[in-house]
Design a protein around this motif. Structure first.
Motif, PDB file in Angstrom:
ATOM      1  N   TYR A  79       0.884  -1.188   0.001  1.00  0.00           N
ATOM      2  CA  TYR A  79      -0.105  -0.023   0.030  1.00  0.00           C
ATOM      3  C   TYR A  79       0.871   1.367   0.002  1.00  0.00           C
ATOM      4  O   TYR A  79       0.498   2.214  -0.822  1.00  0.00           O
ATOM      5  CB  TYR A  79      -0.841  -0.074   1.285  1.00  0.00           C
ATOM      6  CG  TYR A  79      -2.340  -0.318   1.253  1.00  0.00           C
ATOM      7  CD1 TYR A  79      -3.046   0.300   0.131  1.00  0.00           C
ATOM      8  CD2 TYR A  79      -2.957  -1.378   1.799  1.00  0.00           C
ATOM      9  CE1 TYR A  79      -4.503  -0.202   0.077  1.00  0.00           C
ATOM     10  CE2 TYR A  79      -4.007  -1.779   1.720  1.00  0.00           C
ATOM     11  CZ  TYR A  79      -4.947  -1.183   0.672  1.00  0.00           C
ATOM     12  OH  TYR A  79      -6.412  -1.345   0.579  1.00  0.00           O
TER      13      TYR A  79
ATOM     14  N   TRP B 227     -10.007   6.203   3.967  1.00  0.00           N
ATOM     15  CA  TRP B 227     -11.091   5.574   3.397  1.00  0.00           C
ATOM     16  C   TRP B 227     -10.853   5.835   1.899  1.00  0.00           C
ATOM     17  O   TRP B 227     -10.923   6.822   1.254  1.00  0.00           O
ATOM     18  CB  TRP B 227     -12.251   5.706   3.860  1.00  0.00           C
ATOM     19  CG  TRP B 227     -13.288   4.707   3.335  1.00  0.00           C
ATOM     20  CD1 TRP B 227     -13.558   3.343   3.784  1.00  0.00           C
ATOM     21  CD2 TRP B 227     -13.880   4.861   2.258  1.00  0.00           C
ATOM     22  NE1 TRP B 227     -14.404   2.705   3.104  1.00  0.00           N
ATOM     23  CE2 TRP B 227     -14.699   3.576   2.007  1.00  0.00           C
ATOM     24  CE3 TRP B 227     -14.225   5.791   1.179  1.00  0.00           C
ATOM     25  CZ2 TRP B 227     -15.705   3.382   0.946  1.00  0.00           C
ATOM     26  CZ3 TRP B 227     -14.976   5.696   0.192  1.00  0.00           C
ATOM     27  CH2 TRP B 227     -15.682   4.420   0.072  1.00  0.00           C
ATOM     28  N   PRO B 228     -10.683   4.719   1.038  1.00  0.00           N
ATOM     29  CA  PRO B 228     -10.791   3.494   1.143  1.00  0.00           C
ATOM     30  C   PRO B 228      -9.340   2.689   1.323  1.00  0.00           C
ATOM     31  O   PRO B 228      -9.363   1.542   0.884  1.00  0.00           O
ATOM     32  CB  PRO B 228     -11.570   2.936  -0.278  1.00  0.00           C
ATOM     33  CG  PRO B 228     -11.126   3.979  -1.190  1.00  0.00           C
ATOM     34  CD  PRO B 228     -10.759   5.244  -0.449  1.00  0.00           C
TER      35      PRO B 228
ATOM     36  N   HIS C 162      -7.365   2.202   3.481  1.00  0.00           N
ATOM     37  CA  HIS C 162      -7.164   2.062   5.022  1.00  0.00           C
ATOM     38  C   HIS C 162      -6.835   0.646   5.366  1.00  0.00           C
ATOM     39  O   HIS C 162      -6.529   0.519   6.754  1.00  0.00           O
ATOM     40  CB  HIS C 162      -8.386   2.514   5.812  1.00  0.00           C
ATOM     41  CG  HIS C 162      -9.501   1.850   5.659  1.00  0.00           C
ATOM     42  ND1 HIS C 162     -10.093   1.983   4.756  1.00  0.00           N
ATOM     43  CD2 HIS C 162     -10.057   0.937   6.345  1.00  0.00           C
ATOM     44  CE1 HIS C 162     -11.330   1.211   4.767  1.00  0.00           C
ATOM     45  NE2 HIS C 162     -11.078   0.419   5.736  1.00  0.00           N
ATOM     46  N   THR C 163      -7.281  -0.387   4.629  1.00  0.00           N
ATOM     47  CA  THR C 163      -7.294  -1.612   5.241  1.00  0.00           C
ATOM     48  C   THR C 163      -5.956  -2.476   5.466  1.00  0.00           C
ATOM     49  O   THR C 163      -5.906  -3.227   6.236  1.00  0.00           O
ATOM     50  CB  THR C 163      -8.000  -2.637   4.214  1.00  0.00           C
ATOM     51  OG1 THR C 163      -7.023  -2.637   2.954  1.00  0.00           O
ATOM     52  CG2 THR C 163      -9.455  -2.270   3.687  1.00  0.00           C
TER      53      THR C 163
ATOM     54  N   TYR D 215     -18.367   5.038   8.507  1.00  0.00           N
ATOM     55  CA  TYR D 215     -17.769   3.702   8.240  1.00  0.00           C
ATOM     56  C   TYR D 215     -17.347   3.192   9.017  1.00  0.00           C
ATOM     57  O   TYR D 215     -17.543   1.972   9.605  1.00  0.00           O
ATOM     58  CB  TYR D 215     -17.304   3.863   6.789  1.00  0.00           C
ATOM     59  CG  TYR D 215     -16.860   2.561   5.872  1.00  0.00           C
ATOM     60  CD1 TYR D 215     -17.745   2.086   4.817  1.00  0.00           C
ATOM     61  CD2 TYR D 215     -15.568   1.783   6.445  1.00  0.00           C
ATOM     62  CE1 TYR D 215     -17.345   0.988   4.215  1.00  0.00           C
ATOM     63  CE2 TYR D 215     -15.418   0.657   5.825  1.00  0.00           C
ATOM     64  CZ  TYR D 215     -16.131   0.012   4.648  1.00  0.00           C
ATOM     65  OH  TYR D 215     -15.638  -0.781   4.021  1.00  0.00           O
TER      66      TYR D 215
ATOM     67  N   ILE E  25     -25.376  -2.828   9.880  1.00  0.00           N
ATOM     68  CA  ILE E  25     -24.379  -2.064   8.758  1.00  0.00           C
ATOM     69  C   ILE E  25     -22.878  -2.111   9.120  1.00  0.00           C
ATOM     70  O   ILE E  25     -22.133  -2.327   8.552  1.00  0.00           O
ATOM     71  CB  ILE E  25     -24.929  -0.581   8.877  1.00  0.00           C
ATOM     72  CG1 ILE E  25     -26.394  -0.409   8.443  1.00  0.00           C
ATOM     73  CG2 ILE E  25     -24.024   0.237   8.071  1.00  0.00           C
ATOM     74  CD1 ILE E  25     -27.067   0.720   8.610  1.00  0.00           C
TER      75      ILE E  25
ATOM     76  N   PHE F  86     -20.486  -3.304   6.353  1.00  0.00           N
ATOM     77  CA  PHE F  86     -19.216  -2.395   5.899  1.00  0.00           C
ATOM     78  C   PHE F  86     -17.853  -3.377   6.022  1.00  0.00           C
ATOM     79  O   PHE F  86     -17.008  -3.312   5.401  1.00  0.00           O
ATOM     80  CB  PHE F  86     -18.874  -1.319   6.690  1.00  0.00           C
ATOM     81  CG  PHE F  86     -20.199  -0.071   6.348  1.00  0.00           C
ATOM     82  CD1 PHE F  86     -20.485  -0.232   4.944  1.00  0.00           C
ATOM     83  CD2 PHE F  86     -20.276   0.712   7.162  1.00  0.00           C
ATOM     84  CE1 PHE F  86     -21.395   0.769   4.490  1.00  0.00           C
ATOM     85  CE2 PHE F  86     -21.197   1.804   6.684  1.00  0.00           C
ATOM     86  CZ  PHE F  86     -21.749   1.621   5.444  1.00  0.00           C
TER      87      PHE F  86
ATOM     88  N   ASP G  84     -14.886  -3.909   3.511  1.00  0.00           N
ATOM     89  CA  ASP G  84     -13.538  -4.007   3.777  1.00  0.00           C
ATOM     90  C   ASP G  84     -12.935  -5.098   3.140  1.00  0.00           C
ATOM     91  O   ASP G  84     -11.730  -5.190   2.385  1.00  0.00           O
ATOM     92  CB  ASP G  84     -12.861  -3.923   5.267  1.00  0.00           C
ATOM     93  CG  ASP G  84     -12.569  -2.404   5.467  1.00  0.00           C
ATOM     94  OD1 ASP G  84     -13.324  -1.420   5.009  1.00  0.00           O
ATOM     95  OD2 ASP G  84     -12.139  -2.072   6.690  1.00  0.00           O
TER      96      ASP G  84
ATOM     97  N   ILE H  39     -12.707  -3.958  -0.843  1.00  0.00           N
ATOM     98  CA  ILE H  39     -11.319  -3.345  -1.056  1.00  0.00           C
ATOM     99  C   ILE H  39     -10.121  -4.155  -1.102  1.00  0.00           C
ATOM    100  O   ILE H  39      -9.255  -4.227  -1.892  1.00  0.00           O
ATOM    101  CB  ILE H  39     -11.088  -2.226   0.261  1.00  0.00           C
ATOM    102  CG1 ILE H  39     -12.301  -1.201   0.170  1.00  0.00           C
ATOM    103  CG2 ILE H  39      -9.785  -1.645   0.329  1.00  0.00           C
ATOM    104  CD1 ILE H  39     -12.546  -0.265   1.392  1.00  0.00           C
ATOM    105  N   ASP H  40     -10.212  -4.914  -0.104  1.00  0.00           N
ATOM    106  CA  ASP H  40      -9.155  -5.935  -0.057  1.00  0.00           C
ATOM    107  C   ASP H  40      -9.084  -7.092  -0.983  1.00  0.00           C
ATOM    108  O   ASP H  40      -8.059  -7.259  -1.845  1.00  0.00           O
ATOM    109  CB  ASP H  40      -8.995  -6.856   1.189  1.00  0.00           C
ATOM    110  CG  ASP H  40      -8.555  -6.155   2.388  1.00  0.00           C
ATOM    111  OD1 ASP H  40      -8.033  -4.855   2.133  1.00  0.00           O
ATOM    112  OD2 ASP H  40      -8.412  -6.451   3.630  1.00  0.00           O
TER     113      ASP H  40
ATOM    114  N   PRO I  65      -5.274  -5.056  -2.420  1.00  0.00           N
ATOM    115  CA  PRO I  65      -3.805  -5.853  -2.311  1.00  0.00           C
ATOM    116  C   PRO I  65      -4.099  -7.278  -2.733  1.00  0.00           C
ATOM    117  O   PRO I  65      -3.249  -7.787  -3.439  1.00  0.00           O
ATOM    118  CB  PRO I  65      -3.521  -5.728  -0.752  1.00  0.00           C
ATOM    119  CG  PRO I  65      -4.755  -5.065   0.027  1.00  0.00           C
ATOM    120  CD  PRO I  65      -5.524  -4.363  -1.179  1.00  0.00           C
TER     121      PRO I  65
END
Lengths: 515, 688
Positions: A165, A220-221, A223-224, A282, B627, B631, B636, B640-641, B645
Motif C-alpha cells: 500500500y 478511506w478506502p 485504510h485496510t 463507516y 451495517i 461494511f 473492507d 477493498i481487500d 492488495p
C-alpha cells in the motif's frame, strides 16, 4: 544554541545507539536503546525550550551540500517541533513496552526501533525535498521488519500489505517531486512552499502526493492495511505506528499539499471531505462490531484521522490547529490504548475481547488508566482529543455545515464503540478464571502509562503550551491558503426581509460544495 | 471564594479517588463530605447577598484554555444571580447526599470510589453553572455526563447497570451533537463564544438568515434549536428521554443528586442562561414550549403505571422538567428557574425517601410488595408525605399559602396562560399533567405506606427473613437486584395475592440518612413561600435577576392577574388526583385490576413507556451493528481487500506465469520487451 547542530545530534544519537545495539547482547541492547531514547527526549526538551515562538519561521537550520542539488538541509518550524516532541516522548515508552515482551533477536529489534526514530525525526526536520523523500520512504523498512519478524501469527501477510500500500503511493509522489524540482529549480522545501505552480499542473501534483499521504493517513478506502498491520505488530510497533507514522500523512498534507498546491487543494477539498465523511461513519460502525481489541482501536484511528483531514481542508486557522491537536492527541491516546491492550495481551496472549471481563476487580489501577484513555479517545473535554476535535469540527463548520454535521456524528459513534469495548473488558463479572487471575499493573507499566496520562490531561486543560509554538506557522499557512479557500455555506444575511429567491440560488451552490 | 467553592470538590475527588483503598473508607468519606459542606457553607452567603440585592455579578478569571485566532475560550468562574441560585442548589443537595450516602452505602466495600465520583460530579456541575463561555459550559456538561456514566454503572458487575450507563452516555451524546453544532454556529455568527457578548449581540441578529445544510433559515432559530437539542439530551426531554428511567440502575443517592436535583436541570439552566438569545426567535421558543409540554404529559402518563418506586419518581422528574421547559418556552424564565429551585429540594427528598424505604425493605424496589410501612418507618413516611404535598402543589390559591410546588408549578401554569397563544394550550396540558402528577404521587404514598403489608411475596424480603441476606449484603446494595425485579414481573399477579409480613421487621434508617430527609423537607415546605417574590414577583424579580436572564416583568404581572378559574385549575386537579388515588389504592383496591382488564391495550402501551426503547432499538441499535458488520465483511474484506492488495497479489502471481512464458529463450521476445521499454522511456522523456 546558535549554530549548534542539535537536529543532526538528535538523529546521530539513536543512529549510534542502533549500531551499538546490533552488536550488543539482549540485556545491554535494551539499556542502550533506553538510554539513547532518553537522551533524545532530553535533547527534544532542550529543542522546545530554545525554540523562539515569536521568531523566525525556520529555526535550528543546518545546510551541508552533498552532491548536486541534494543537501543535508534540516530545520524546523513550530509544527515540526510538536511532532518531534511527540516522537521523542513516545520512543522511550516504546522501548519500555518491549522490555519483556520481546525475547528473540533483541539487539536487532532495538536497532530497528532506534533507526525508526532517526527516520521519523528526519521526516519532520528535512528541508530538502529528496531528503524528505528518502526519510519518508525509508521509514517503511524498519516498520516492515518489526511487523514481519516480531509480529503475530499472520505477520507476513500484514507486512506485505503494509509495504504494498505505502509503496504504491510513494512512486507517484517521487515522480511529482522530480517534476517540481525541474519546474521550480530548487529542492528546498521552504522555497517550494512559496512557489506558485500553475493551477492546472497543481491538480496532478496534488493527486500524486495525495496517493502517498492518503495511504499513510490512512484515509478511506485505502485504510485496510492499518488494522492488519496493527493486529500483527508487537505492542511497541503499534504504538509507534499509530503514534507517529500515521502523523506523517497529516504532516505531508500540512507541509506539502496545502502550501504548495493551494488552488488544487481548494478544488479537490470536496473529495477529501467526502472521503473523510465516509471514513468517520463507516469505520466507526466497523469498529463497533470488532471482536479483536487491536482491530477496534485501529479502526477508531481511521475515524480520528478523518477528523484531521477535514480540519486541514477547512482552510482556516481553527481547522488546521485542530487537525494538529488531533494528531498530537491521537498520537498519545491511541499509543496509550495500544499499550493498554499490550498490558493484558502480555498476560493472557489473546486479543479476543470476550476472553476478558471484570478487570476492574482484579486490575483497578489498569481500569482507571484505561478509563482515562477511553474517555480521551471519546473526546471528553479536559482531555487532549477534545481540543483537537472541537477546533477541527468548528473549522470545517465554517466551510460546510454538512461535513461538520456528518463528522460530528463521530462523537456519538466513538462513544458507542469505546464504551462498549471498555464494558466488555473491564466491567461485568469475572467470567474467565485466567483473566481474573491477572495481576494489576507493574511499576514498569505504570511508569509507561502515567506520563502519557499526564500529557493527555495537560493538553486538555492547558493546550496553549502546544498551540502557541504552532500559531505563527499556521497563521502563515492560513494566509497562504486564503485566496483559494472555498467560501462557507453559511453566508449570513442581515436584516429582517427574507429573500427566498436568492436563498434558493445559494442553496444550490452550498449543496454543491458539500459534496 | 468562588474558586474554593468550585475547586474543593475536585480536590476532594482526586484525593478520595486516587487514594482509594490505600486511603480507606472513613478518610475518603470525611474528605469529600467535608469539602462539600465547606462549599455549601460558602455558597449560601453568595445567594443571600444576591437575595438581598447587595451583590453584583462578577467574573473570576483562571487561565487560558483554547485560543485560536478570534476564538478565545478562557477558564473563568462567573457569578451572577443564576449562578448563585444554582450554587446553593448544587452544594446543598450534594452535601446532603454525601451525608446520606454514609448510611445508604454503608455495606458497600468500594466507598472511596463512590464518594470520589460524587465529588467529581459536583465539581463538573459547578463548572457548568459558573461558565462564562459556551465551551466551559460544554466542559461541565460533558463532565457531569462522565460522572453520571460512572455512577449509573457504579455496580459494574451488573449487566443492566452497564447497559444503562452506556445508554445514558450515548443518548446524551446525541444531544451533545446538537450542542456542539450550536457552538460552531454561534461562533460563526457572533465571532465569540463568550456568553455575555453573545447575549448582547443576539438582538441585532434577529431576522437575519443563515445557510445550514444547504437550506436557508432564520439565524437565531437555527442556533437556538441546535443548542436546545443539547438541552433536550441532558434534561431527558421527549425523544431523548430514554436514558433517564434506565439511569435508576445507579445507587439511589445518585438518582437524587444527579437524576433529579442537578444534572438533569442543566438543560433548563442553559435555556435560561441563554434566554436573551432564545427571545430573538419566536419559532425556537414555540418548539421549546411544545417539547416541554409533550414531555410533561408523556412522562406523567407513563408514571401512573410503573411499579418500581424509583422509576415512578424518575418519570415524575422527566415530567417536571417538561414544566420547566414550557415555562421557558412561554418566556417565564424566572418561573422555570423557580421550579428548578424548589423541585431540587422536594425531588431530592422523594428520591432519598425512596432510598430509605428501599433500605428498610431490604433492597426491594417494587411497590407491589410494600404496604403498611407508615408505622414501621415513620420519619421516612412523614418526610416523604411532605415531599408529596410539595410536588403535587398543595396550597390555597386565593390566600396564596402552600408548599414549595404550589408556588412554582402554579406560577408556571399561570404564566403559560397569561402568555396566550401556545401558552394556553400548554396551560391545559400542564393542568392535565398535574392531575396525573397528583395521582401517581399519592399512588406511590398509598402503595408504600398504607394498606396491608404485602412483603411476603418479595424475594428480597424472603432472602432477608431466611437469613441469606448476609451473603447478599456483601455484594453491595443492589447487585443482581434487577434480575429479581424482572422475575417478579413475570408472575406479578400471583404476587399481589400474597399478603403478610413474612415475619420481616423493617427498620428505620440511621440518623445520617434521616437528617438530609428532614433538612430537605424544610426546603420542600418553605422554599416556595420564602423565595417566590424574588424569583417570580413582577417587581422583586427585576431586582433579583438583574439581567441574569430575560425576566419578563409584564408577563409575571399578567400571571398574577389571570382569571380565578385559571388559578383554581391546578388546585382542583390536585384534589381530584388525590381522591382517585385514594379510591383506587385504599378504598376500592380492585379498581386498578379492573382498569387493566378494561383498558388492557392502553395499560400495556403505558407500561412499555410508549414503546420508545423498542422503537429505538429497531431503528438505531440493530441497524448500527448490522451495517457495521456489512461494511466490515463486504466493504473492507469483500471489496477493498479483494480487489486491492489481494487482487494485486493474485495479479502478480498471474504475471509471473506470463513472464515465465516470456523468458522463452527466443531472441525476438526479448527484443519486443526492450522495444516497448525504450518507447515508454522515450515517451516520458519527450513529454516531461
Amino acid at each position: 544554541m546558535d549554530g549548534f547542530p542539535i537536529l543532526s545530534l538528535m538523529m546521530a544519537v539513536p543512529m549510534a545507539g542502533a549500531i551499538a545495539c546490533l552488536f550488543a547482547g539482549a540485556n545491554s541492547a535494551r539499556w542502550i536503546a533506553l538510554i539513547a531514547t532518553l537522551v533524545d527526549l532530553v535533547l527534544g526538551i532542550a529543542l522546545w525550550a530554545n525554540f523562539d515562538q515569536g521568531g523566525l519561521q525556520w529555526q535550528f537550520q543546518e545546510y551541508h551540500p552533498i552532491f548536486g542539488r541534494f543537501a543535508w538541509a534540516l530545520g524546523i518550524d513550530g509544527i515540526a517541533l510538536m511532532l518531534i516532541a511527540l516522537t521523542v516522548f513516545l520512543m522511550p515508552i516504546c522501548i519500555g513496552a518491549s522490555w519483556q515482551a520481546i525475547q528473540k533477536r533483541v539487539g536487532e529489534y532495538m536497532a530497528a526501533f532506534l533507526f525508526m526514530e532517526v527516520l521519523m525525526i528526519g521526516v519532520f526536520t528535512a528541508q530538502d525535498l529528496y531528503l524528505f523523500y528518502i526519510m519518508f520512504e525509508a521509514g517503511l523498512i524498519p516498520m516492515y521488519l518489526i511487523i514481519g519478524i516480531w509480529g503475530g501469527a499472520d505477520r507476513i501477510y500484514a507486512s506485505y500489505k503494509f509495504f504494498l500500500y505505502t509503496l504504491l503511493g510513494s512512486v507517484l509522489m517521487l515522480i511529482a517531486m522530480m517534476w517540481m524540482v525541474h519546474e521550480a529549480g530548487t529542492t528546498e522545501i521552504p522555497a517550494l512552499m512559496t512557489y506558485n505552480f500553475d493551477p492546472h499542473v497543481q491538480t496532478w501534483l496534488f493527486l500524486a502526493f495525495f496517493a502517498s499521504f492518503a495511504v499513510k493517513m490512512p484515509m478511506w478506502p485505502v485504510h485496510t492495511w492499518l488494522p492488519d498491520a496493527h493486529v500483527q505488530a508487537p505492542t511497541a510497533g503499534s504504538v509507534i505506528l499509530a503514534g507517529v507514522l500515521l502523523k506523517m500523512g497529516g504532516y505531508g498534507f500540512i507541509r506539502f499539499s496545502l502550501p504548495m498546491f493551494p488552488e488544487a487543494s481548494a478544488q479537490l477539498a470536496p473529495l477529501v471531505w467526502g472521503l473523510s465523511m465516509v471514513a468517520v461513519v463507516y469505520t466507526s460502525l466497523v469498529a463497533l462490531v470488532q471482536s479483536d481489541m487491536k482491530k477496534l482501536i485501529a479502526y477508531s484511528s481511521v475515524a480520528h484521522m478523518a477528523i484531521v483531514t477535514v480540519g486541514l481542508f477547512a482552510f482556516n486557522q481553527a481547522g488546521i490547529e485542530g487537525a494538529m491537536m488531533v494528531m498530537l492527541g491521537h498520537g498519545l491516546v491511541s499509543g496509550a490504548l495500544f499499550l493498554c491492550v499490550g498490558v493484558i495481551y502480555d498476560r493472557l496472549h489473546t486479543r479476543e475481547i470476550n476472553r476478558y471481563g471484570g478487570l476492574s476487580i482484579n486490575m483497578p489501577k489498569y481500569a482507571v488508566l484505561f478509563m482515562l484513555f477511553t474517555m480521551a479517545s471519546v473526546g471528553l473535554p479536559g482531555t487532549s482529543n477534545f481540543v483537537g476535535e472541537f477546533l477541527s469540527l468548528m473549522g470545517i463548520y465554517q466551510a460546510s455545515s454538512w461535513v461538520a454535521l456528518v463528522c460530528t456524528t463521530g462523537i456519538i459513534l466513538g462513544a458507542a464503540y469505546m464504551l462498549y469495548l471498555y464494558r466488555r473488558i473491564c466491567y461485568g463479572e469475572q467470567k474467565n478464571a485466567d483473566a481474573a487471575a491477572m495481576p494489576d499493573l507493574s511499576v514498569r507499566e505504570v511508569a509507561l502509562l502515567a506520563p502519557i496520562a499526564a500529557a493527555v490531561l495537560w493538553m486538555g486543560v492547558y493546550p496553549e503550551s502546544f498551540l502557541a509554538p504552532m500559531r505563527a506557522d499556521i497563521r502563515a499557512l492560513e494566509a497562504r491558503l486564503a485566496p483559494a479557500a472555498p467560501a462557507g455555506d453559511s453566508k449570513i444575511k442581515m436584516g429582517a426581509p427574507k429573500q427566498p429567491s436568492e436563498g434558493h440560488h445559494e442553496e444550490a451552490s452550498a449543496h454543491g460544495e458539500a459534496h | 471564594m468562588i474558586q474554593l467553592i468550585v475547586l474543593l470538590p475536585l480536590l476532594a475527588a482526586a484525593i478520595a479517588g486516587l487514594g482509594n483503598k490505600a486511603l480507606g473508607k472513613l478518610p475518603a468519606k470525611i474528605v469529600t463530605t467535608g469539602a462539600l459542606f465547606a462549599s455549601c457553607a460558602m455558597s449560601w452567603p453568595i445567594f443571600i447577598s444576591f437575595l438581598t440585592g447587595h451583590a453584583e455579578p462578577f467574573v473570576a478569571p483562571l487561565f487560558t484554555w483554547i485560543q485560536t485566532g478570534s476564538f478565545d475560550a478562557q477558564w473563568a468562574l462567573r457569578v451572577d444571580t443564576m449562578t448563585a441560585v444554582m450554587l446553593v442548589v448544587i452544594t446543598s443537595v450534594s452535601s446532603l447526599v454525601h451525608l446520606y450516602s454514609w448510611g445508604y452505602m454503608d455495606e458497600e466495600p468500594d466507598q472511596p470510589r463512590f464518594f470520589a465520583y460524587l465529588s467529581l460530579f459536583t465539581f463538573a456541575m459547578l463548572m457548568l453553572v459558573t461558565a462564562n463561555n459556551l465551551l466551559q459550559m460544554f466542559f461541565g456538561w460533558e463532565g457531569v455526563g462522565l460522572a453520571s456514566y460512572l455512577l449509573i454503572g457504579f455496580w459494574f458487575r451488573k449487566p443492566s447497570a452497564n447497559a444503562a450507563a452506556i445508554k445514558a452516555f450515548v443518548v446524551n451524546r446525541v444531544g451533545d451533537l446538537g450542542f456542539m453544532m450550536g457552538i460552531f454556529g454561534t461562533y460563526l455568527v457572533f465571532n465569540t463564544i463568550s456568553i455575555p457578548e453573545i447575549l448582547a449581540a443576539a438582538p441585532a441578529m434577529a431576522g437575519s438568515t443563515i445557510g445550514f445544510l444547504g437550506y436557508r433559515f432564520d439565524t437565531m432559530t437555527v442556533l437556538c434549536l441546535l443548542l436546545f437539542i443539547g438541552a433536550m439530551g441532558k434534561s431527558a426531554q421527549l425523544g431523548l428521554h430514554t436514558w433517564l428511567p434506565d439511569a435508576m440502575e445507579g445507587p439511589t443517592p445518585v438518582s437524587a443528586l444527579i437524576h433529579a436535583a442537578t444534572m438533569v436541570t442543566a438543560g433548563v439552566f442553559m435555556v435560561c442562561r441563554l434566554s436573551p438569545m432564545f427571545e430573538t426567535s419566536e419559532t425556537a421558543l414555540t418548539v421549546v414550549t411544545y417539547v416541554g409540554a409533550a414531555t410533561c404529559l408523556f412522562a406523567a402518563t407513563v408514571g401512573t403505571v410503573q411499579t418500581d418506586i424509583k422509576r415512578v419518581i424518575a418519570y415524575s422528574t422527566c415530567s417536571q422538567l417538561g414544566y420547566m421547559f414550557f415555562a421557558a418556552g412561554v418566556g417565564a424564565y424566572g418561573a422555570a428557574m423557580f421550579h428548578l429551585f424548589t423541585h431540587a429540594f422536594f425531588k431530592a427528598l422523594l428520591f432519598l425517601g425512596a432510598g430509605s424505604v428501599i433500605h428498610a425493605m431490604h433492597h426491594e424496589q417494587d411497590m407491589r410488595y410494600y404496604g403498611a410501612l407508615r408505622k414501621e418507618i415513620p420519619i421516612t413516611f412523614w418526610t416523604m408525605t411532605l415531599g408529596t404535598l410539595a410536588i403535587t402543589g398543595v396550597g390555597l390559591p386565593l390566600v396564596g399559602v402552600g408548599f414549595a410546588g404550589f408556588y412554582s408549578k402554579d406560577g408556571i401554569l399561570e404564566a403559560a396562560y397569561a402568555s396566550g397563544g401556545v401558552g394556553i394550550g400548554a396551560y391545559f396540558v400542564g393542568v392535565f399533567a398535574a392531575l396525573l402528577t397528583s395521582f401517581y404521587s399519592w399512588r406511590l404514598v398509598f402503595l408504600t405506606f398504607f394498606g396491608k403489608p404485602r412483603w411476603a411475596a418479595s424475594e428480597h424480603i424472603q432472602h432477608a427473613v431466611h437469613g441469606h441476606h448476609e451473603g447478599a449484603d456483601e455484594e453491595g446494595d443492589g447487585h443482581g437486584h434487577d434480575a429479581h425485579a424482572h422475575a417478579h414481573d413475570d408472575h406479578g399477579h400471583h404476587g399481589q395475592e400474597q399478603t403478610g409480613t413474612a415475619g420481616y421487621h423493617p427498620h428505620e434508617s440511621p440518623w445520617v440518612m434521616l437528617t438530609p430527609l428532614v433538612v430537605l423537607s424544610l426546603g420542600a415546605v418553605f422554599a416556595g413561600f420564602l423565595f417566590h417574590d424574588q424569583f417570580i414577583g413582577s417587581e422583586g424579580g427585576i431586582e433579583f435577576w438583574k439581567n441574569a436572564l430575560a425576566f419578563d416583568s409584564h408577563l409575571m404581572h399578567a400571571a398574577h392577574e389571570v382569571p380565578t378559574w385559571v388559578k383554581f385549575g391546578p388546585f382542583t386537579v390536585m384534589l381530584t388526583g388525590l381522591v382517585i388515588a385514594w379510591l383506587s389504592y385504599i378504598k376500592f383496591t380492585d379498581w386498578p385490576k379492573r382498569f387493566v382488564a378494561t383498558f388492557g391495550a392502553l395499560y400495556q402501551f403505558l407500561l412499555n413507556k410508549w414503546y420508545f426503547d423498542e422503537l429505538y432499538h429497531f431503528l438505531f441499535v440493530k441497524p448500527a451493528f448490522a451495517i457495521g458488520r456489512f461494511f466490515w465483511k463486504f466493504g473492507d474484506v469483500g471489496f477493498i481487500d479483494r480487489f486491492g492488495p489481494n487482487g494485486l497479489a493474485a495479479l502478480v502471481v498471474q504475471g509471473n506465469k506470463i513472464t515465465r512464458r516470456l523468458q522463452s529463450g527466443y531472441l525476438y521476445t526479448y527484443a519486443l520487451v526492450m522495444l516497448i521499454g525504450l518507447a515508454a522511456a522515450a515517451t516520458w522523456a519527450m513529454t516531461r
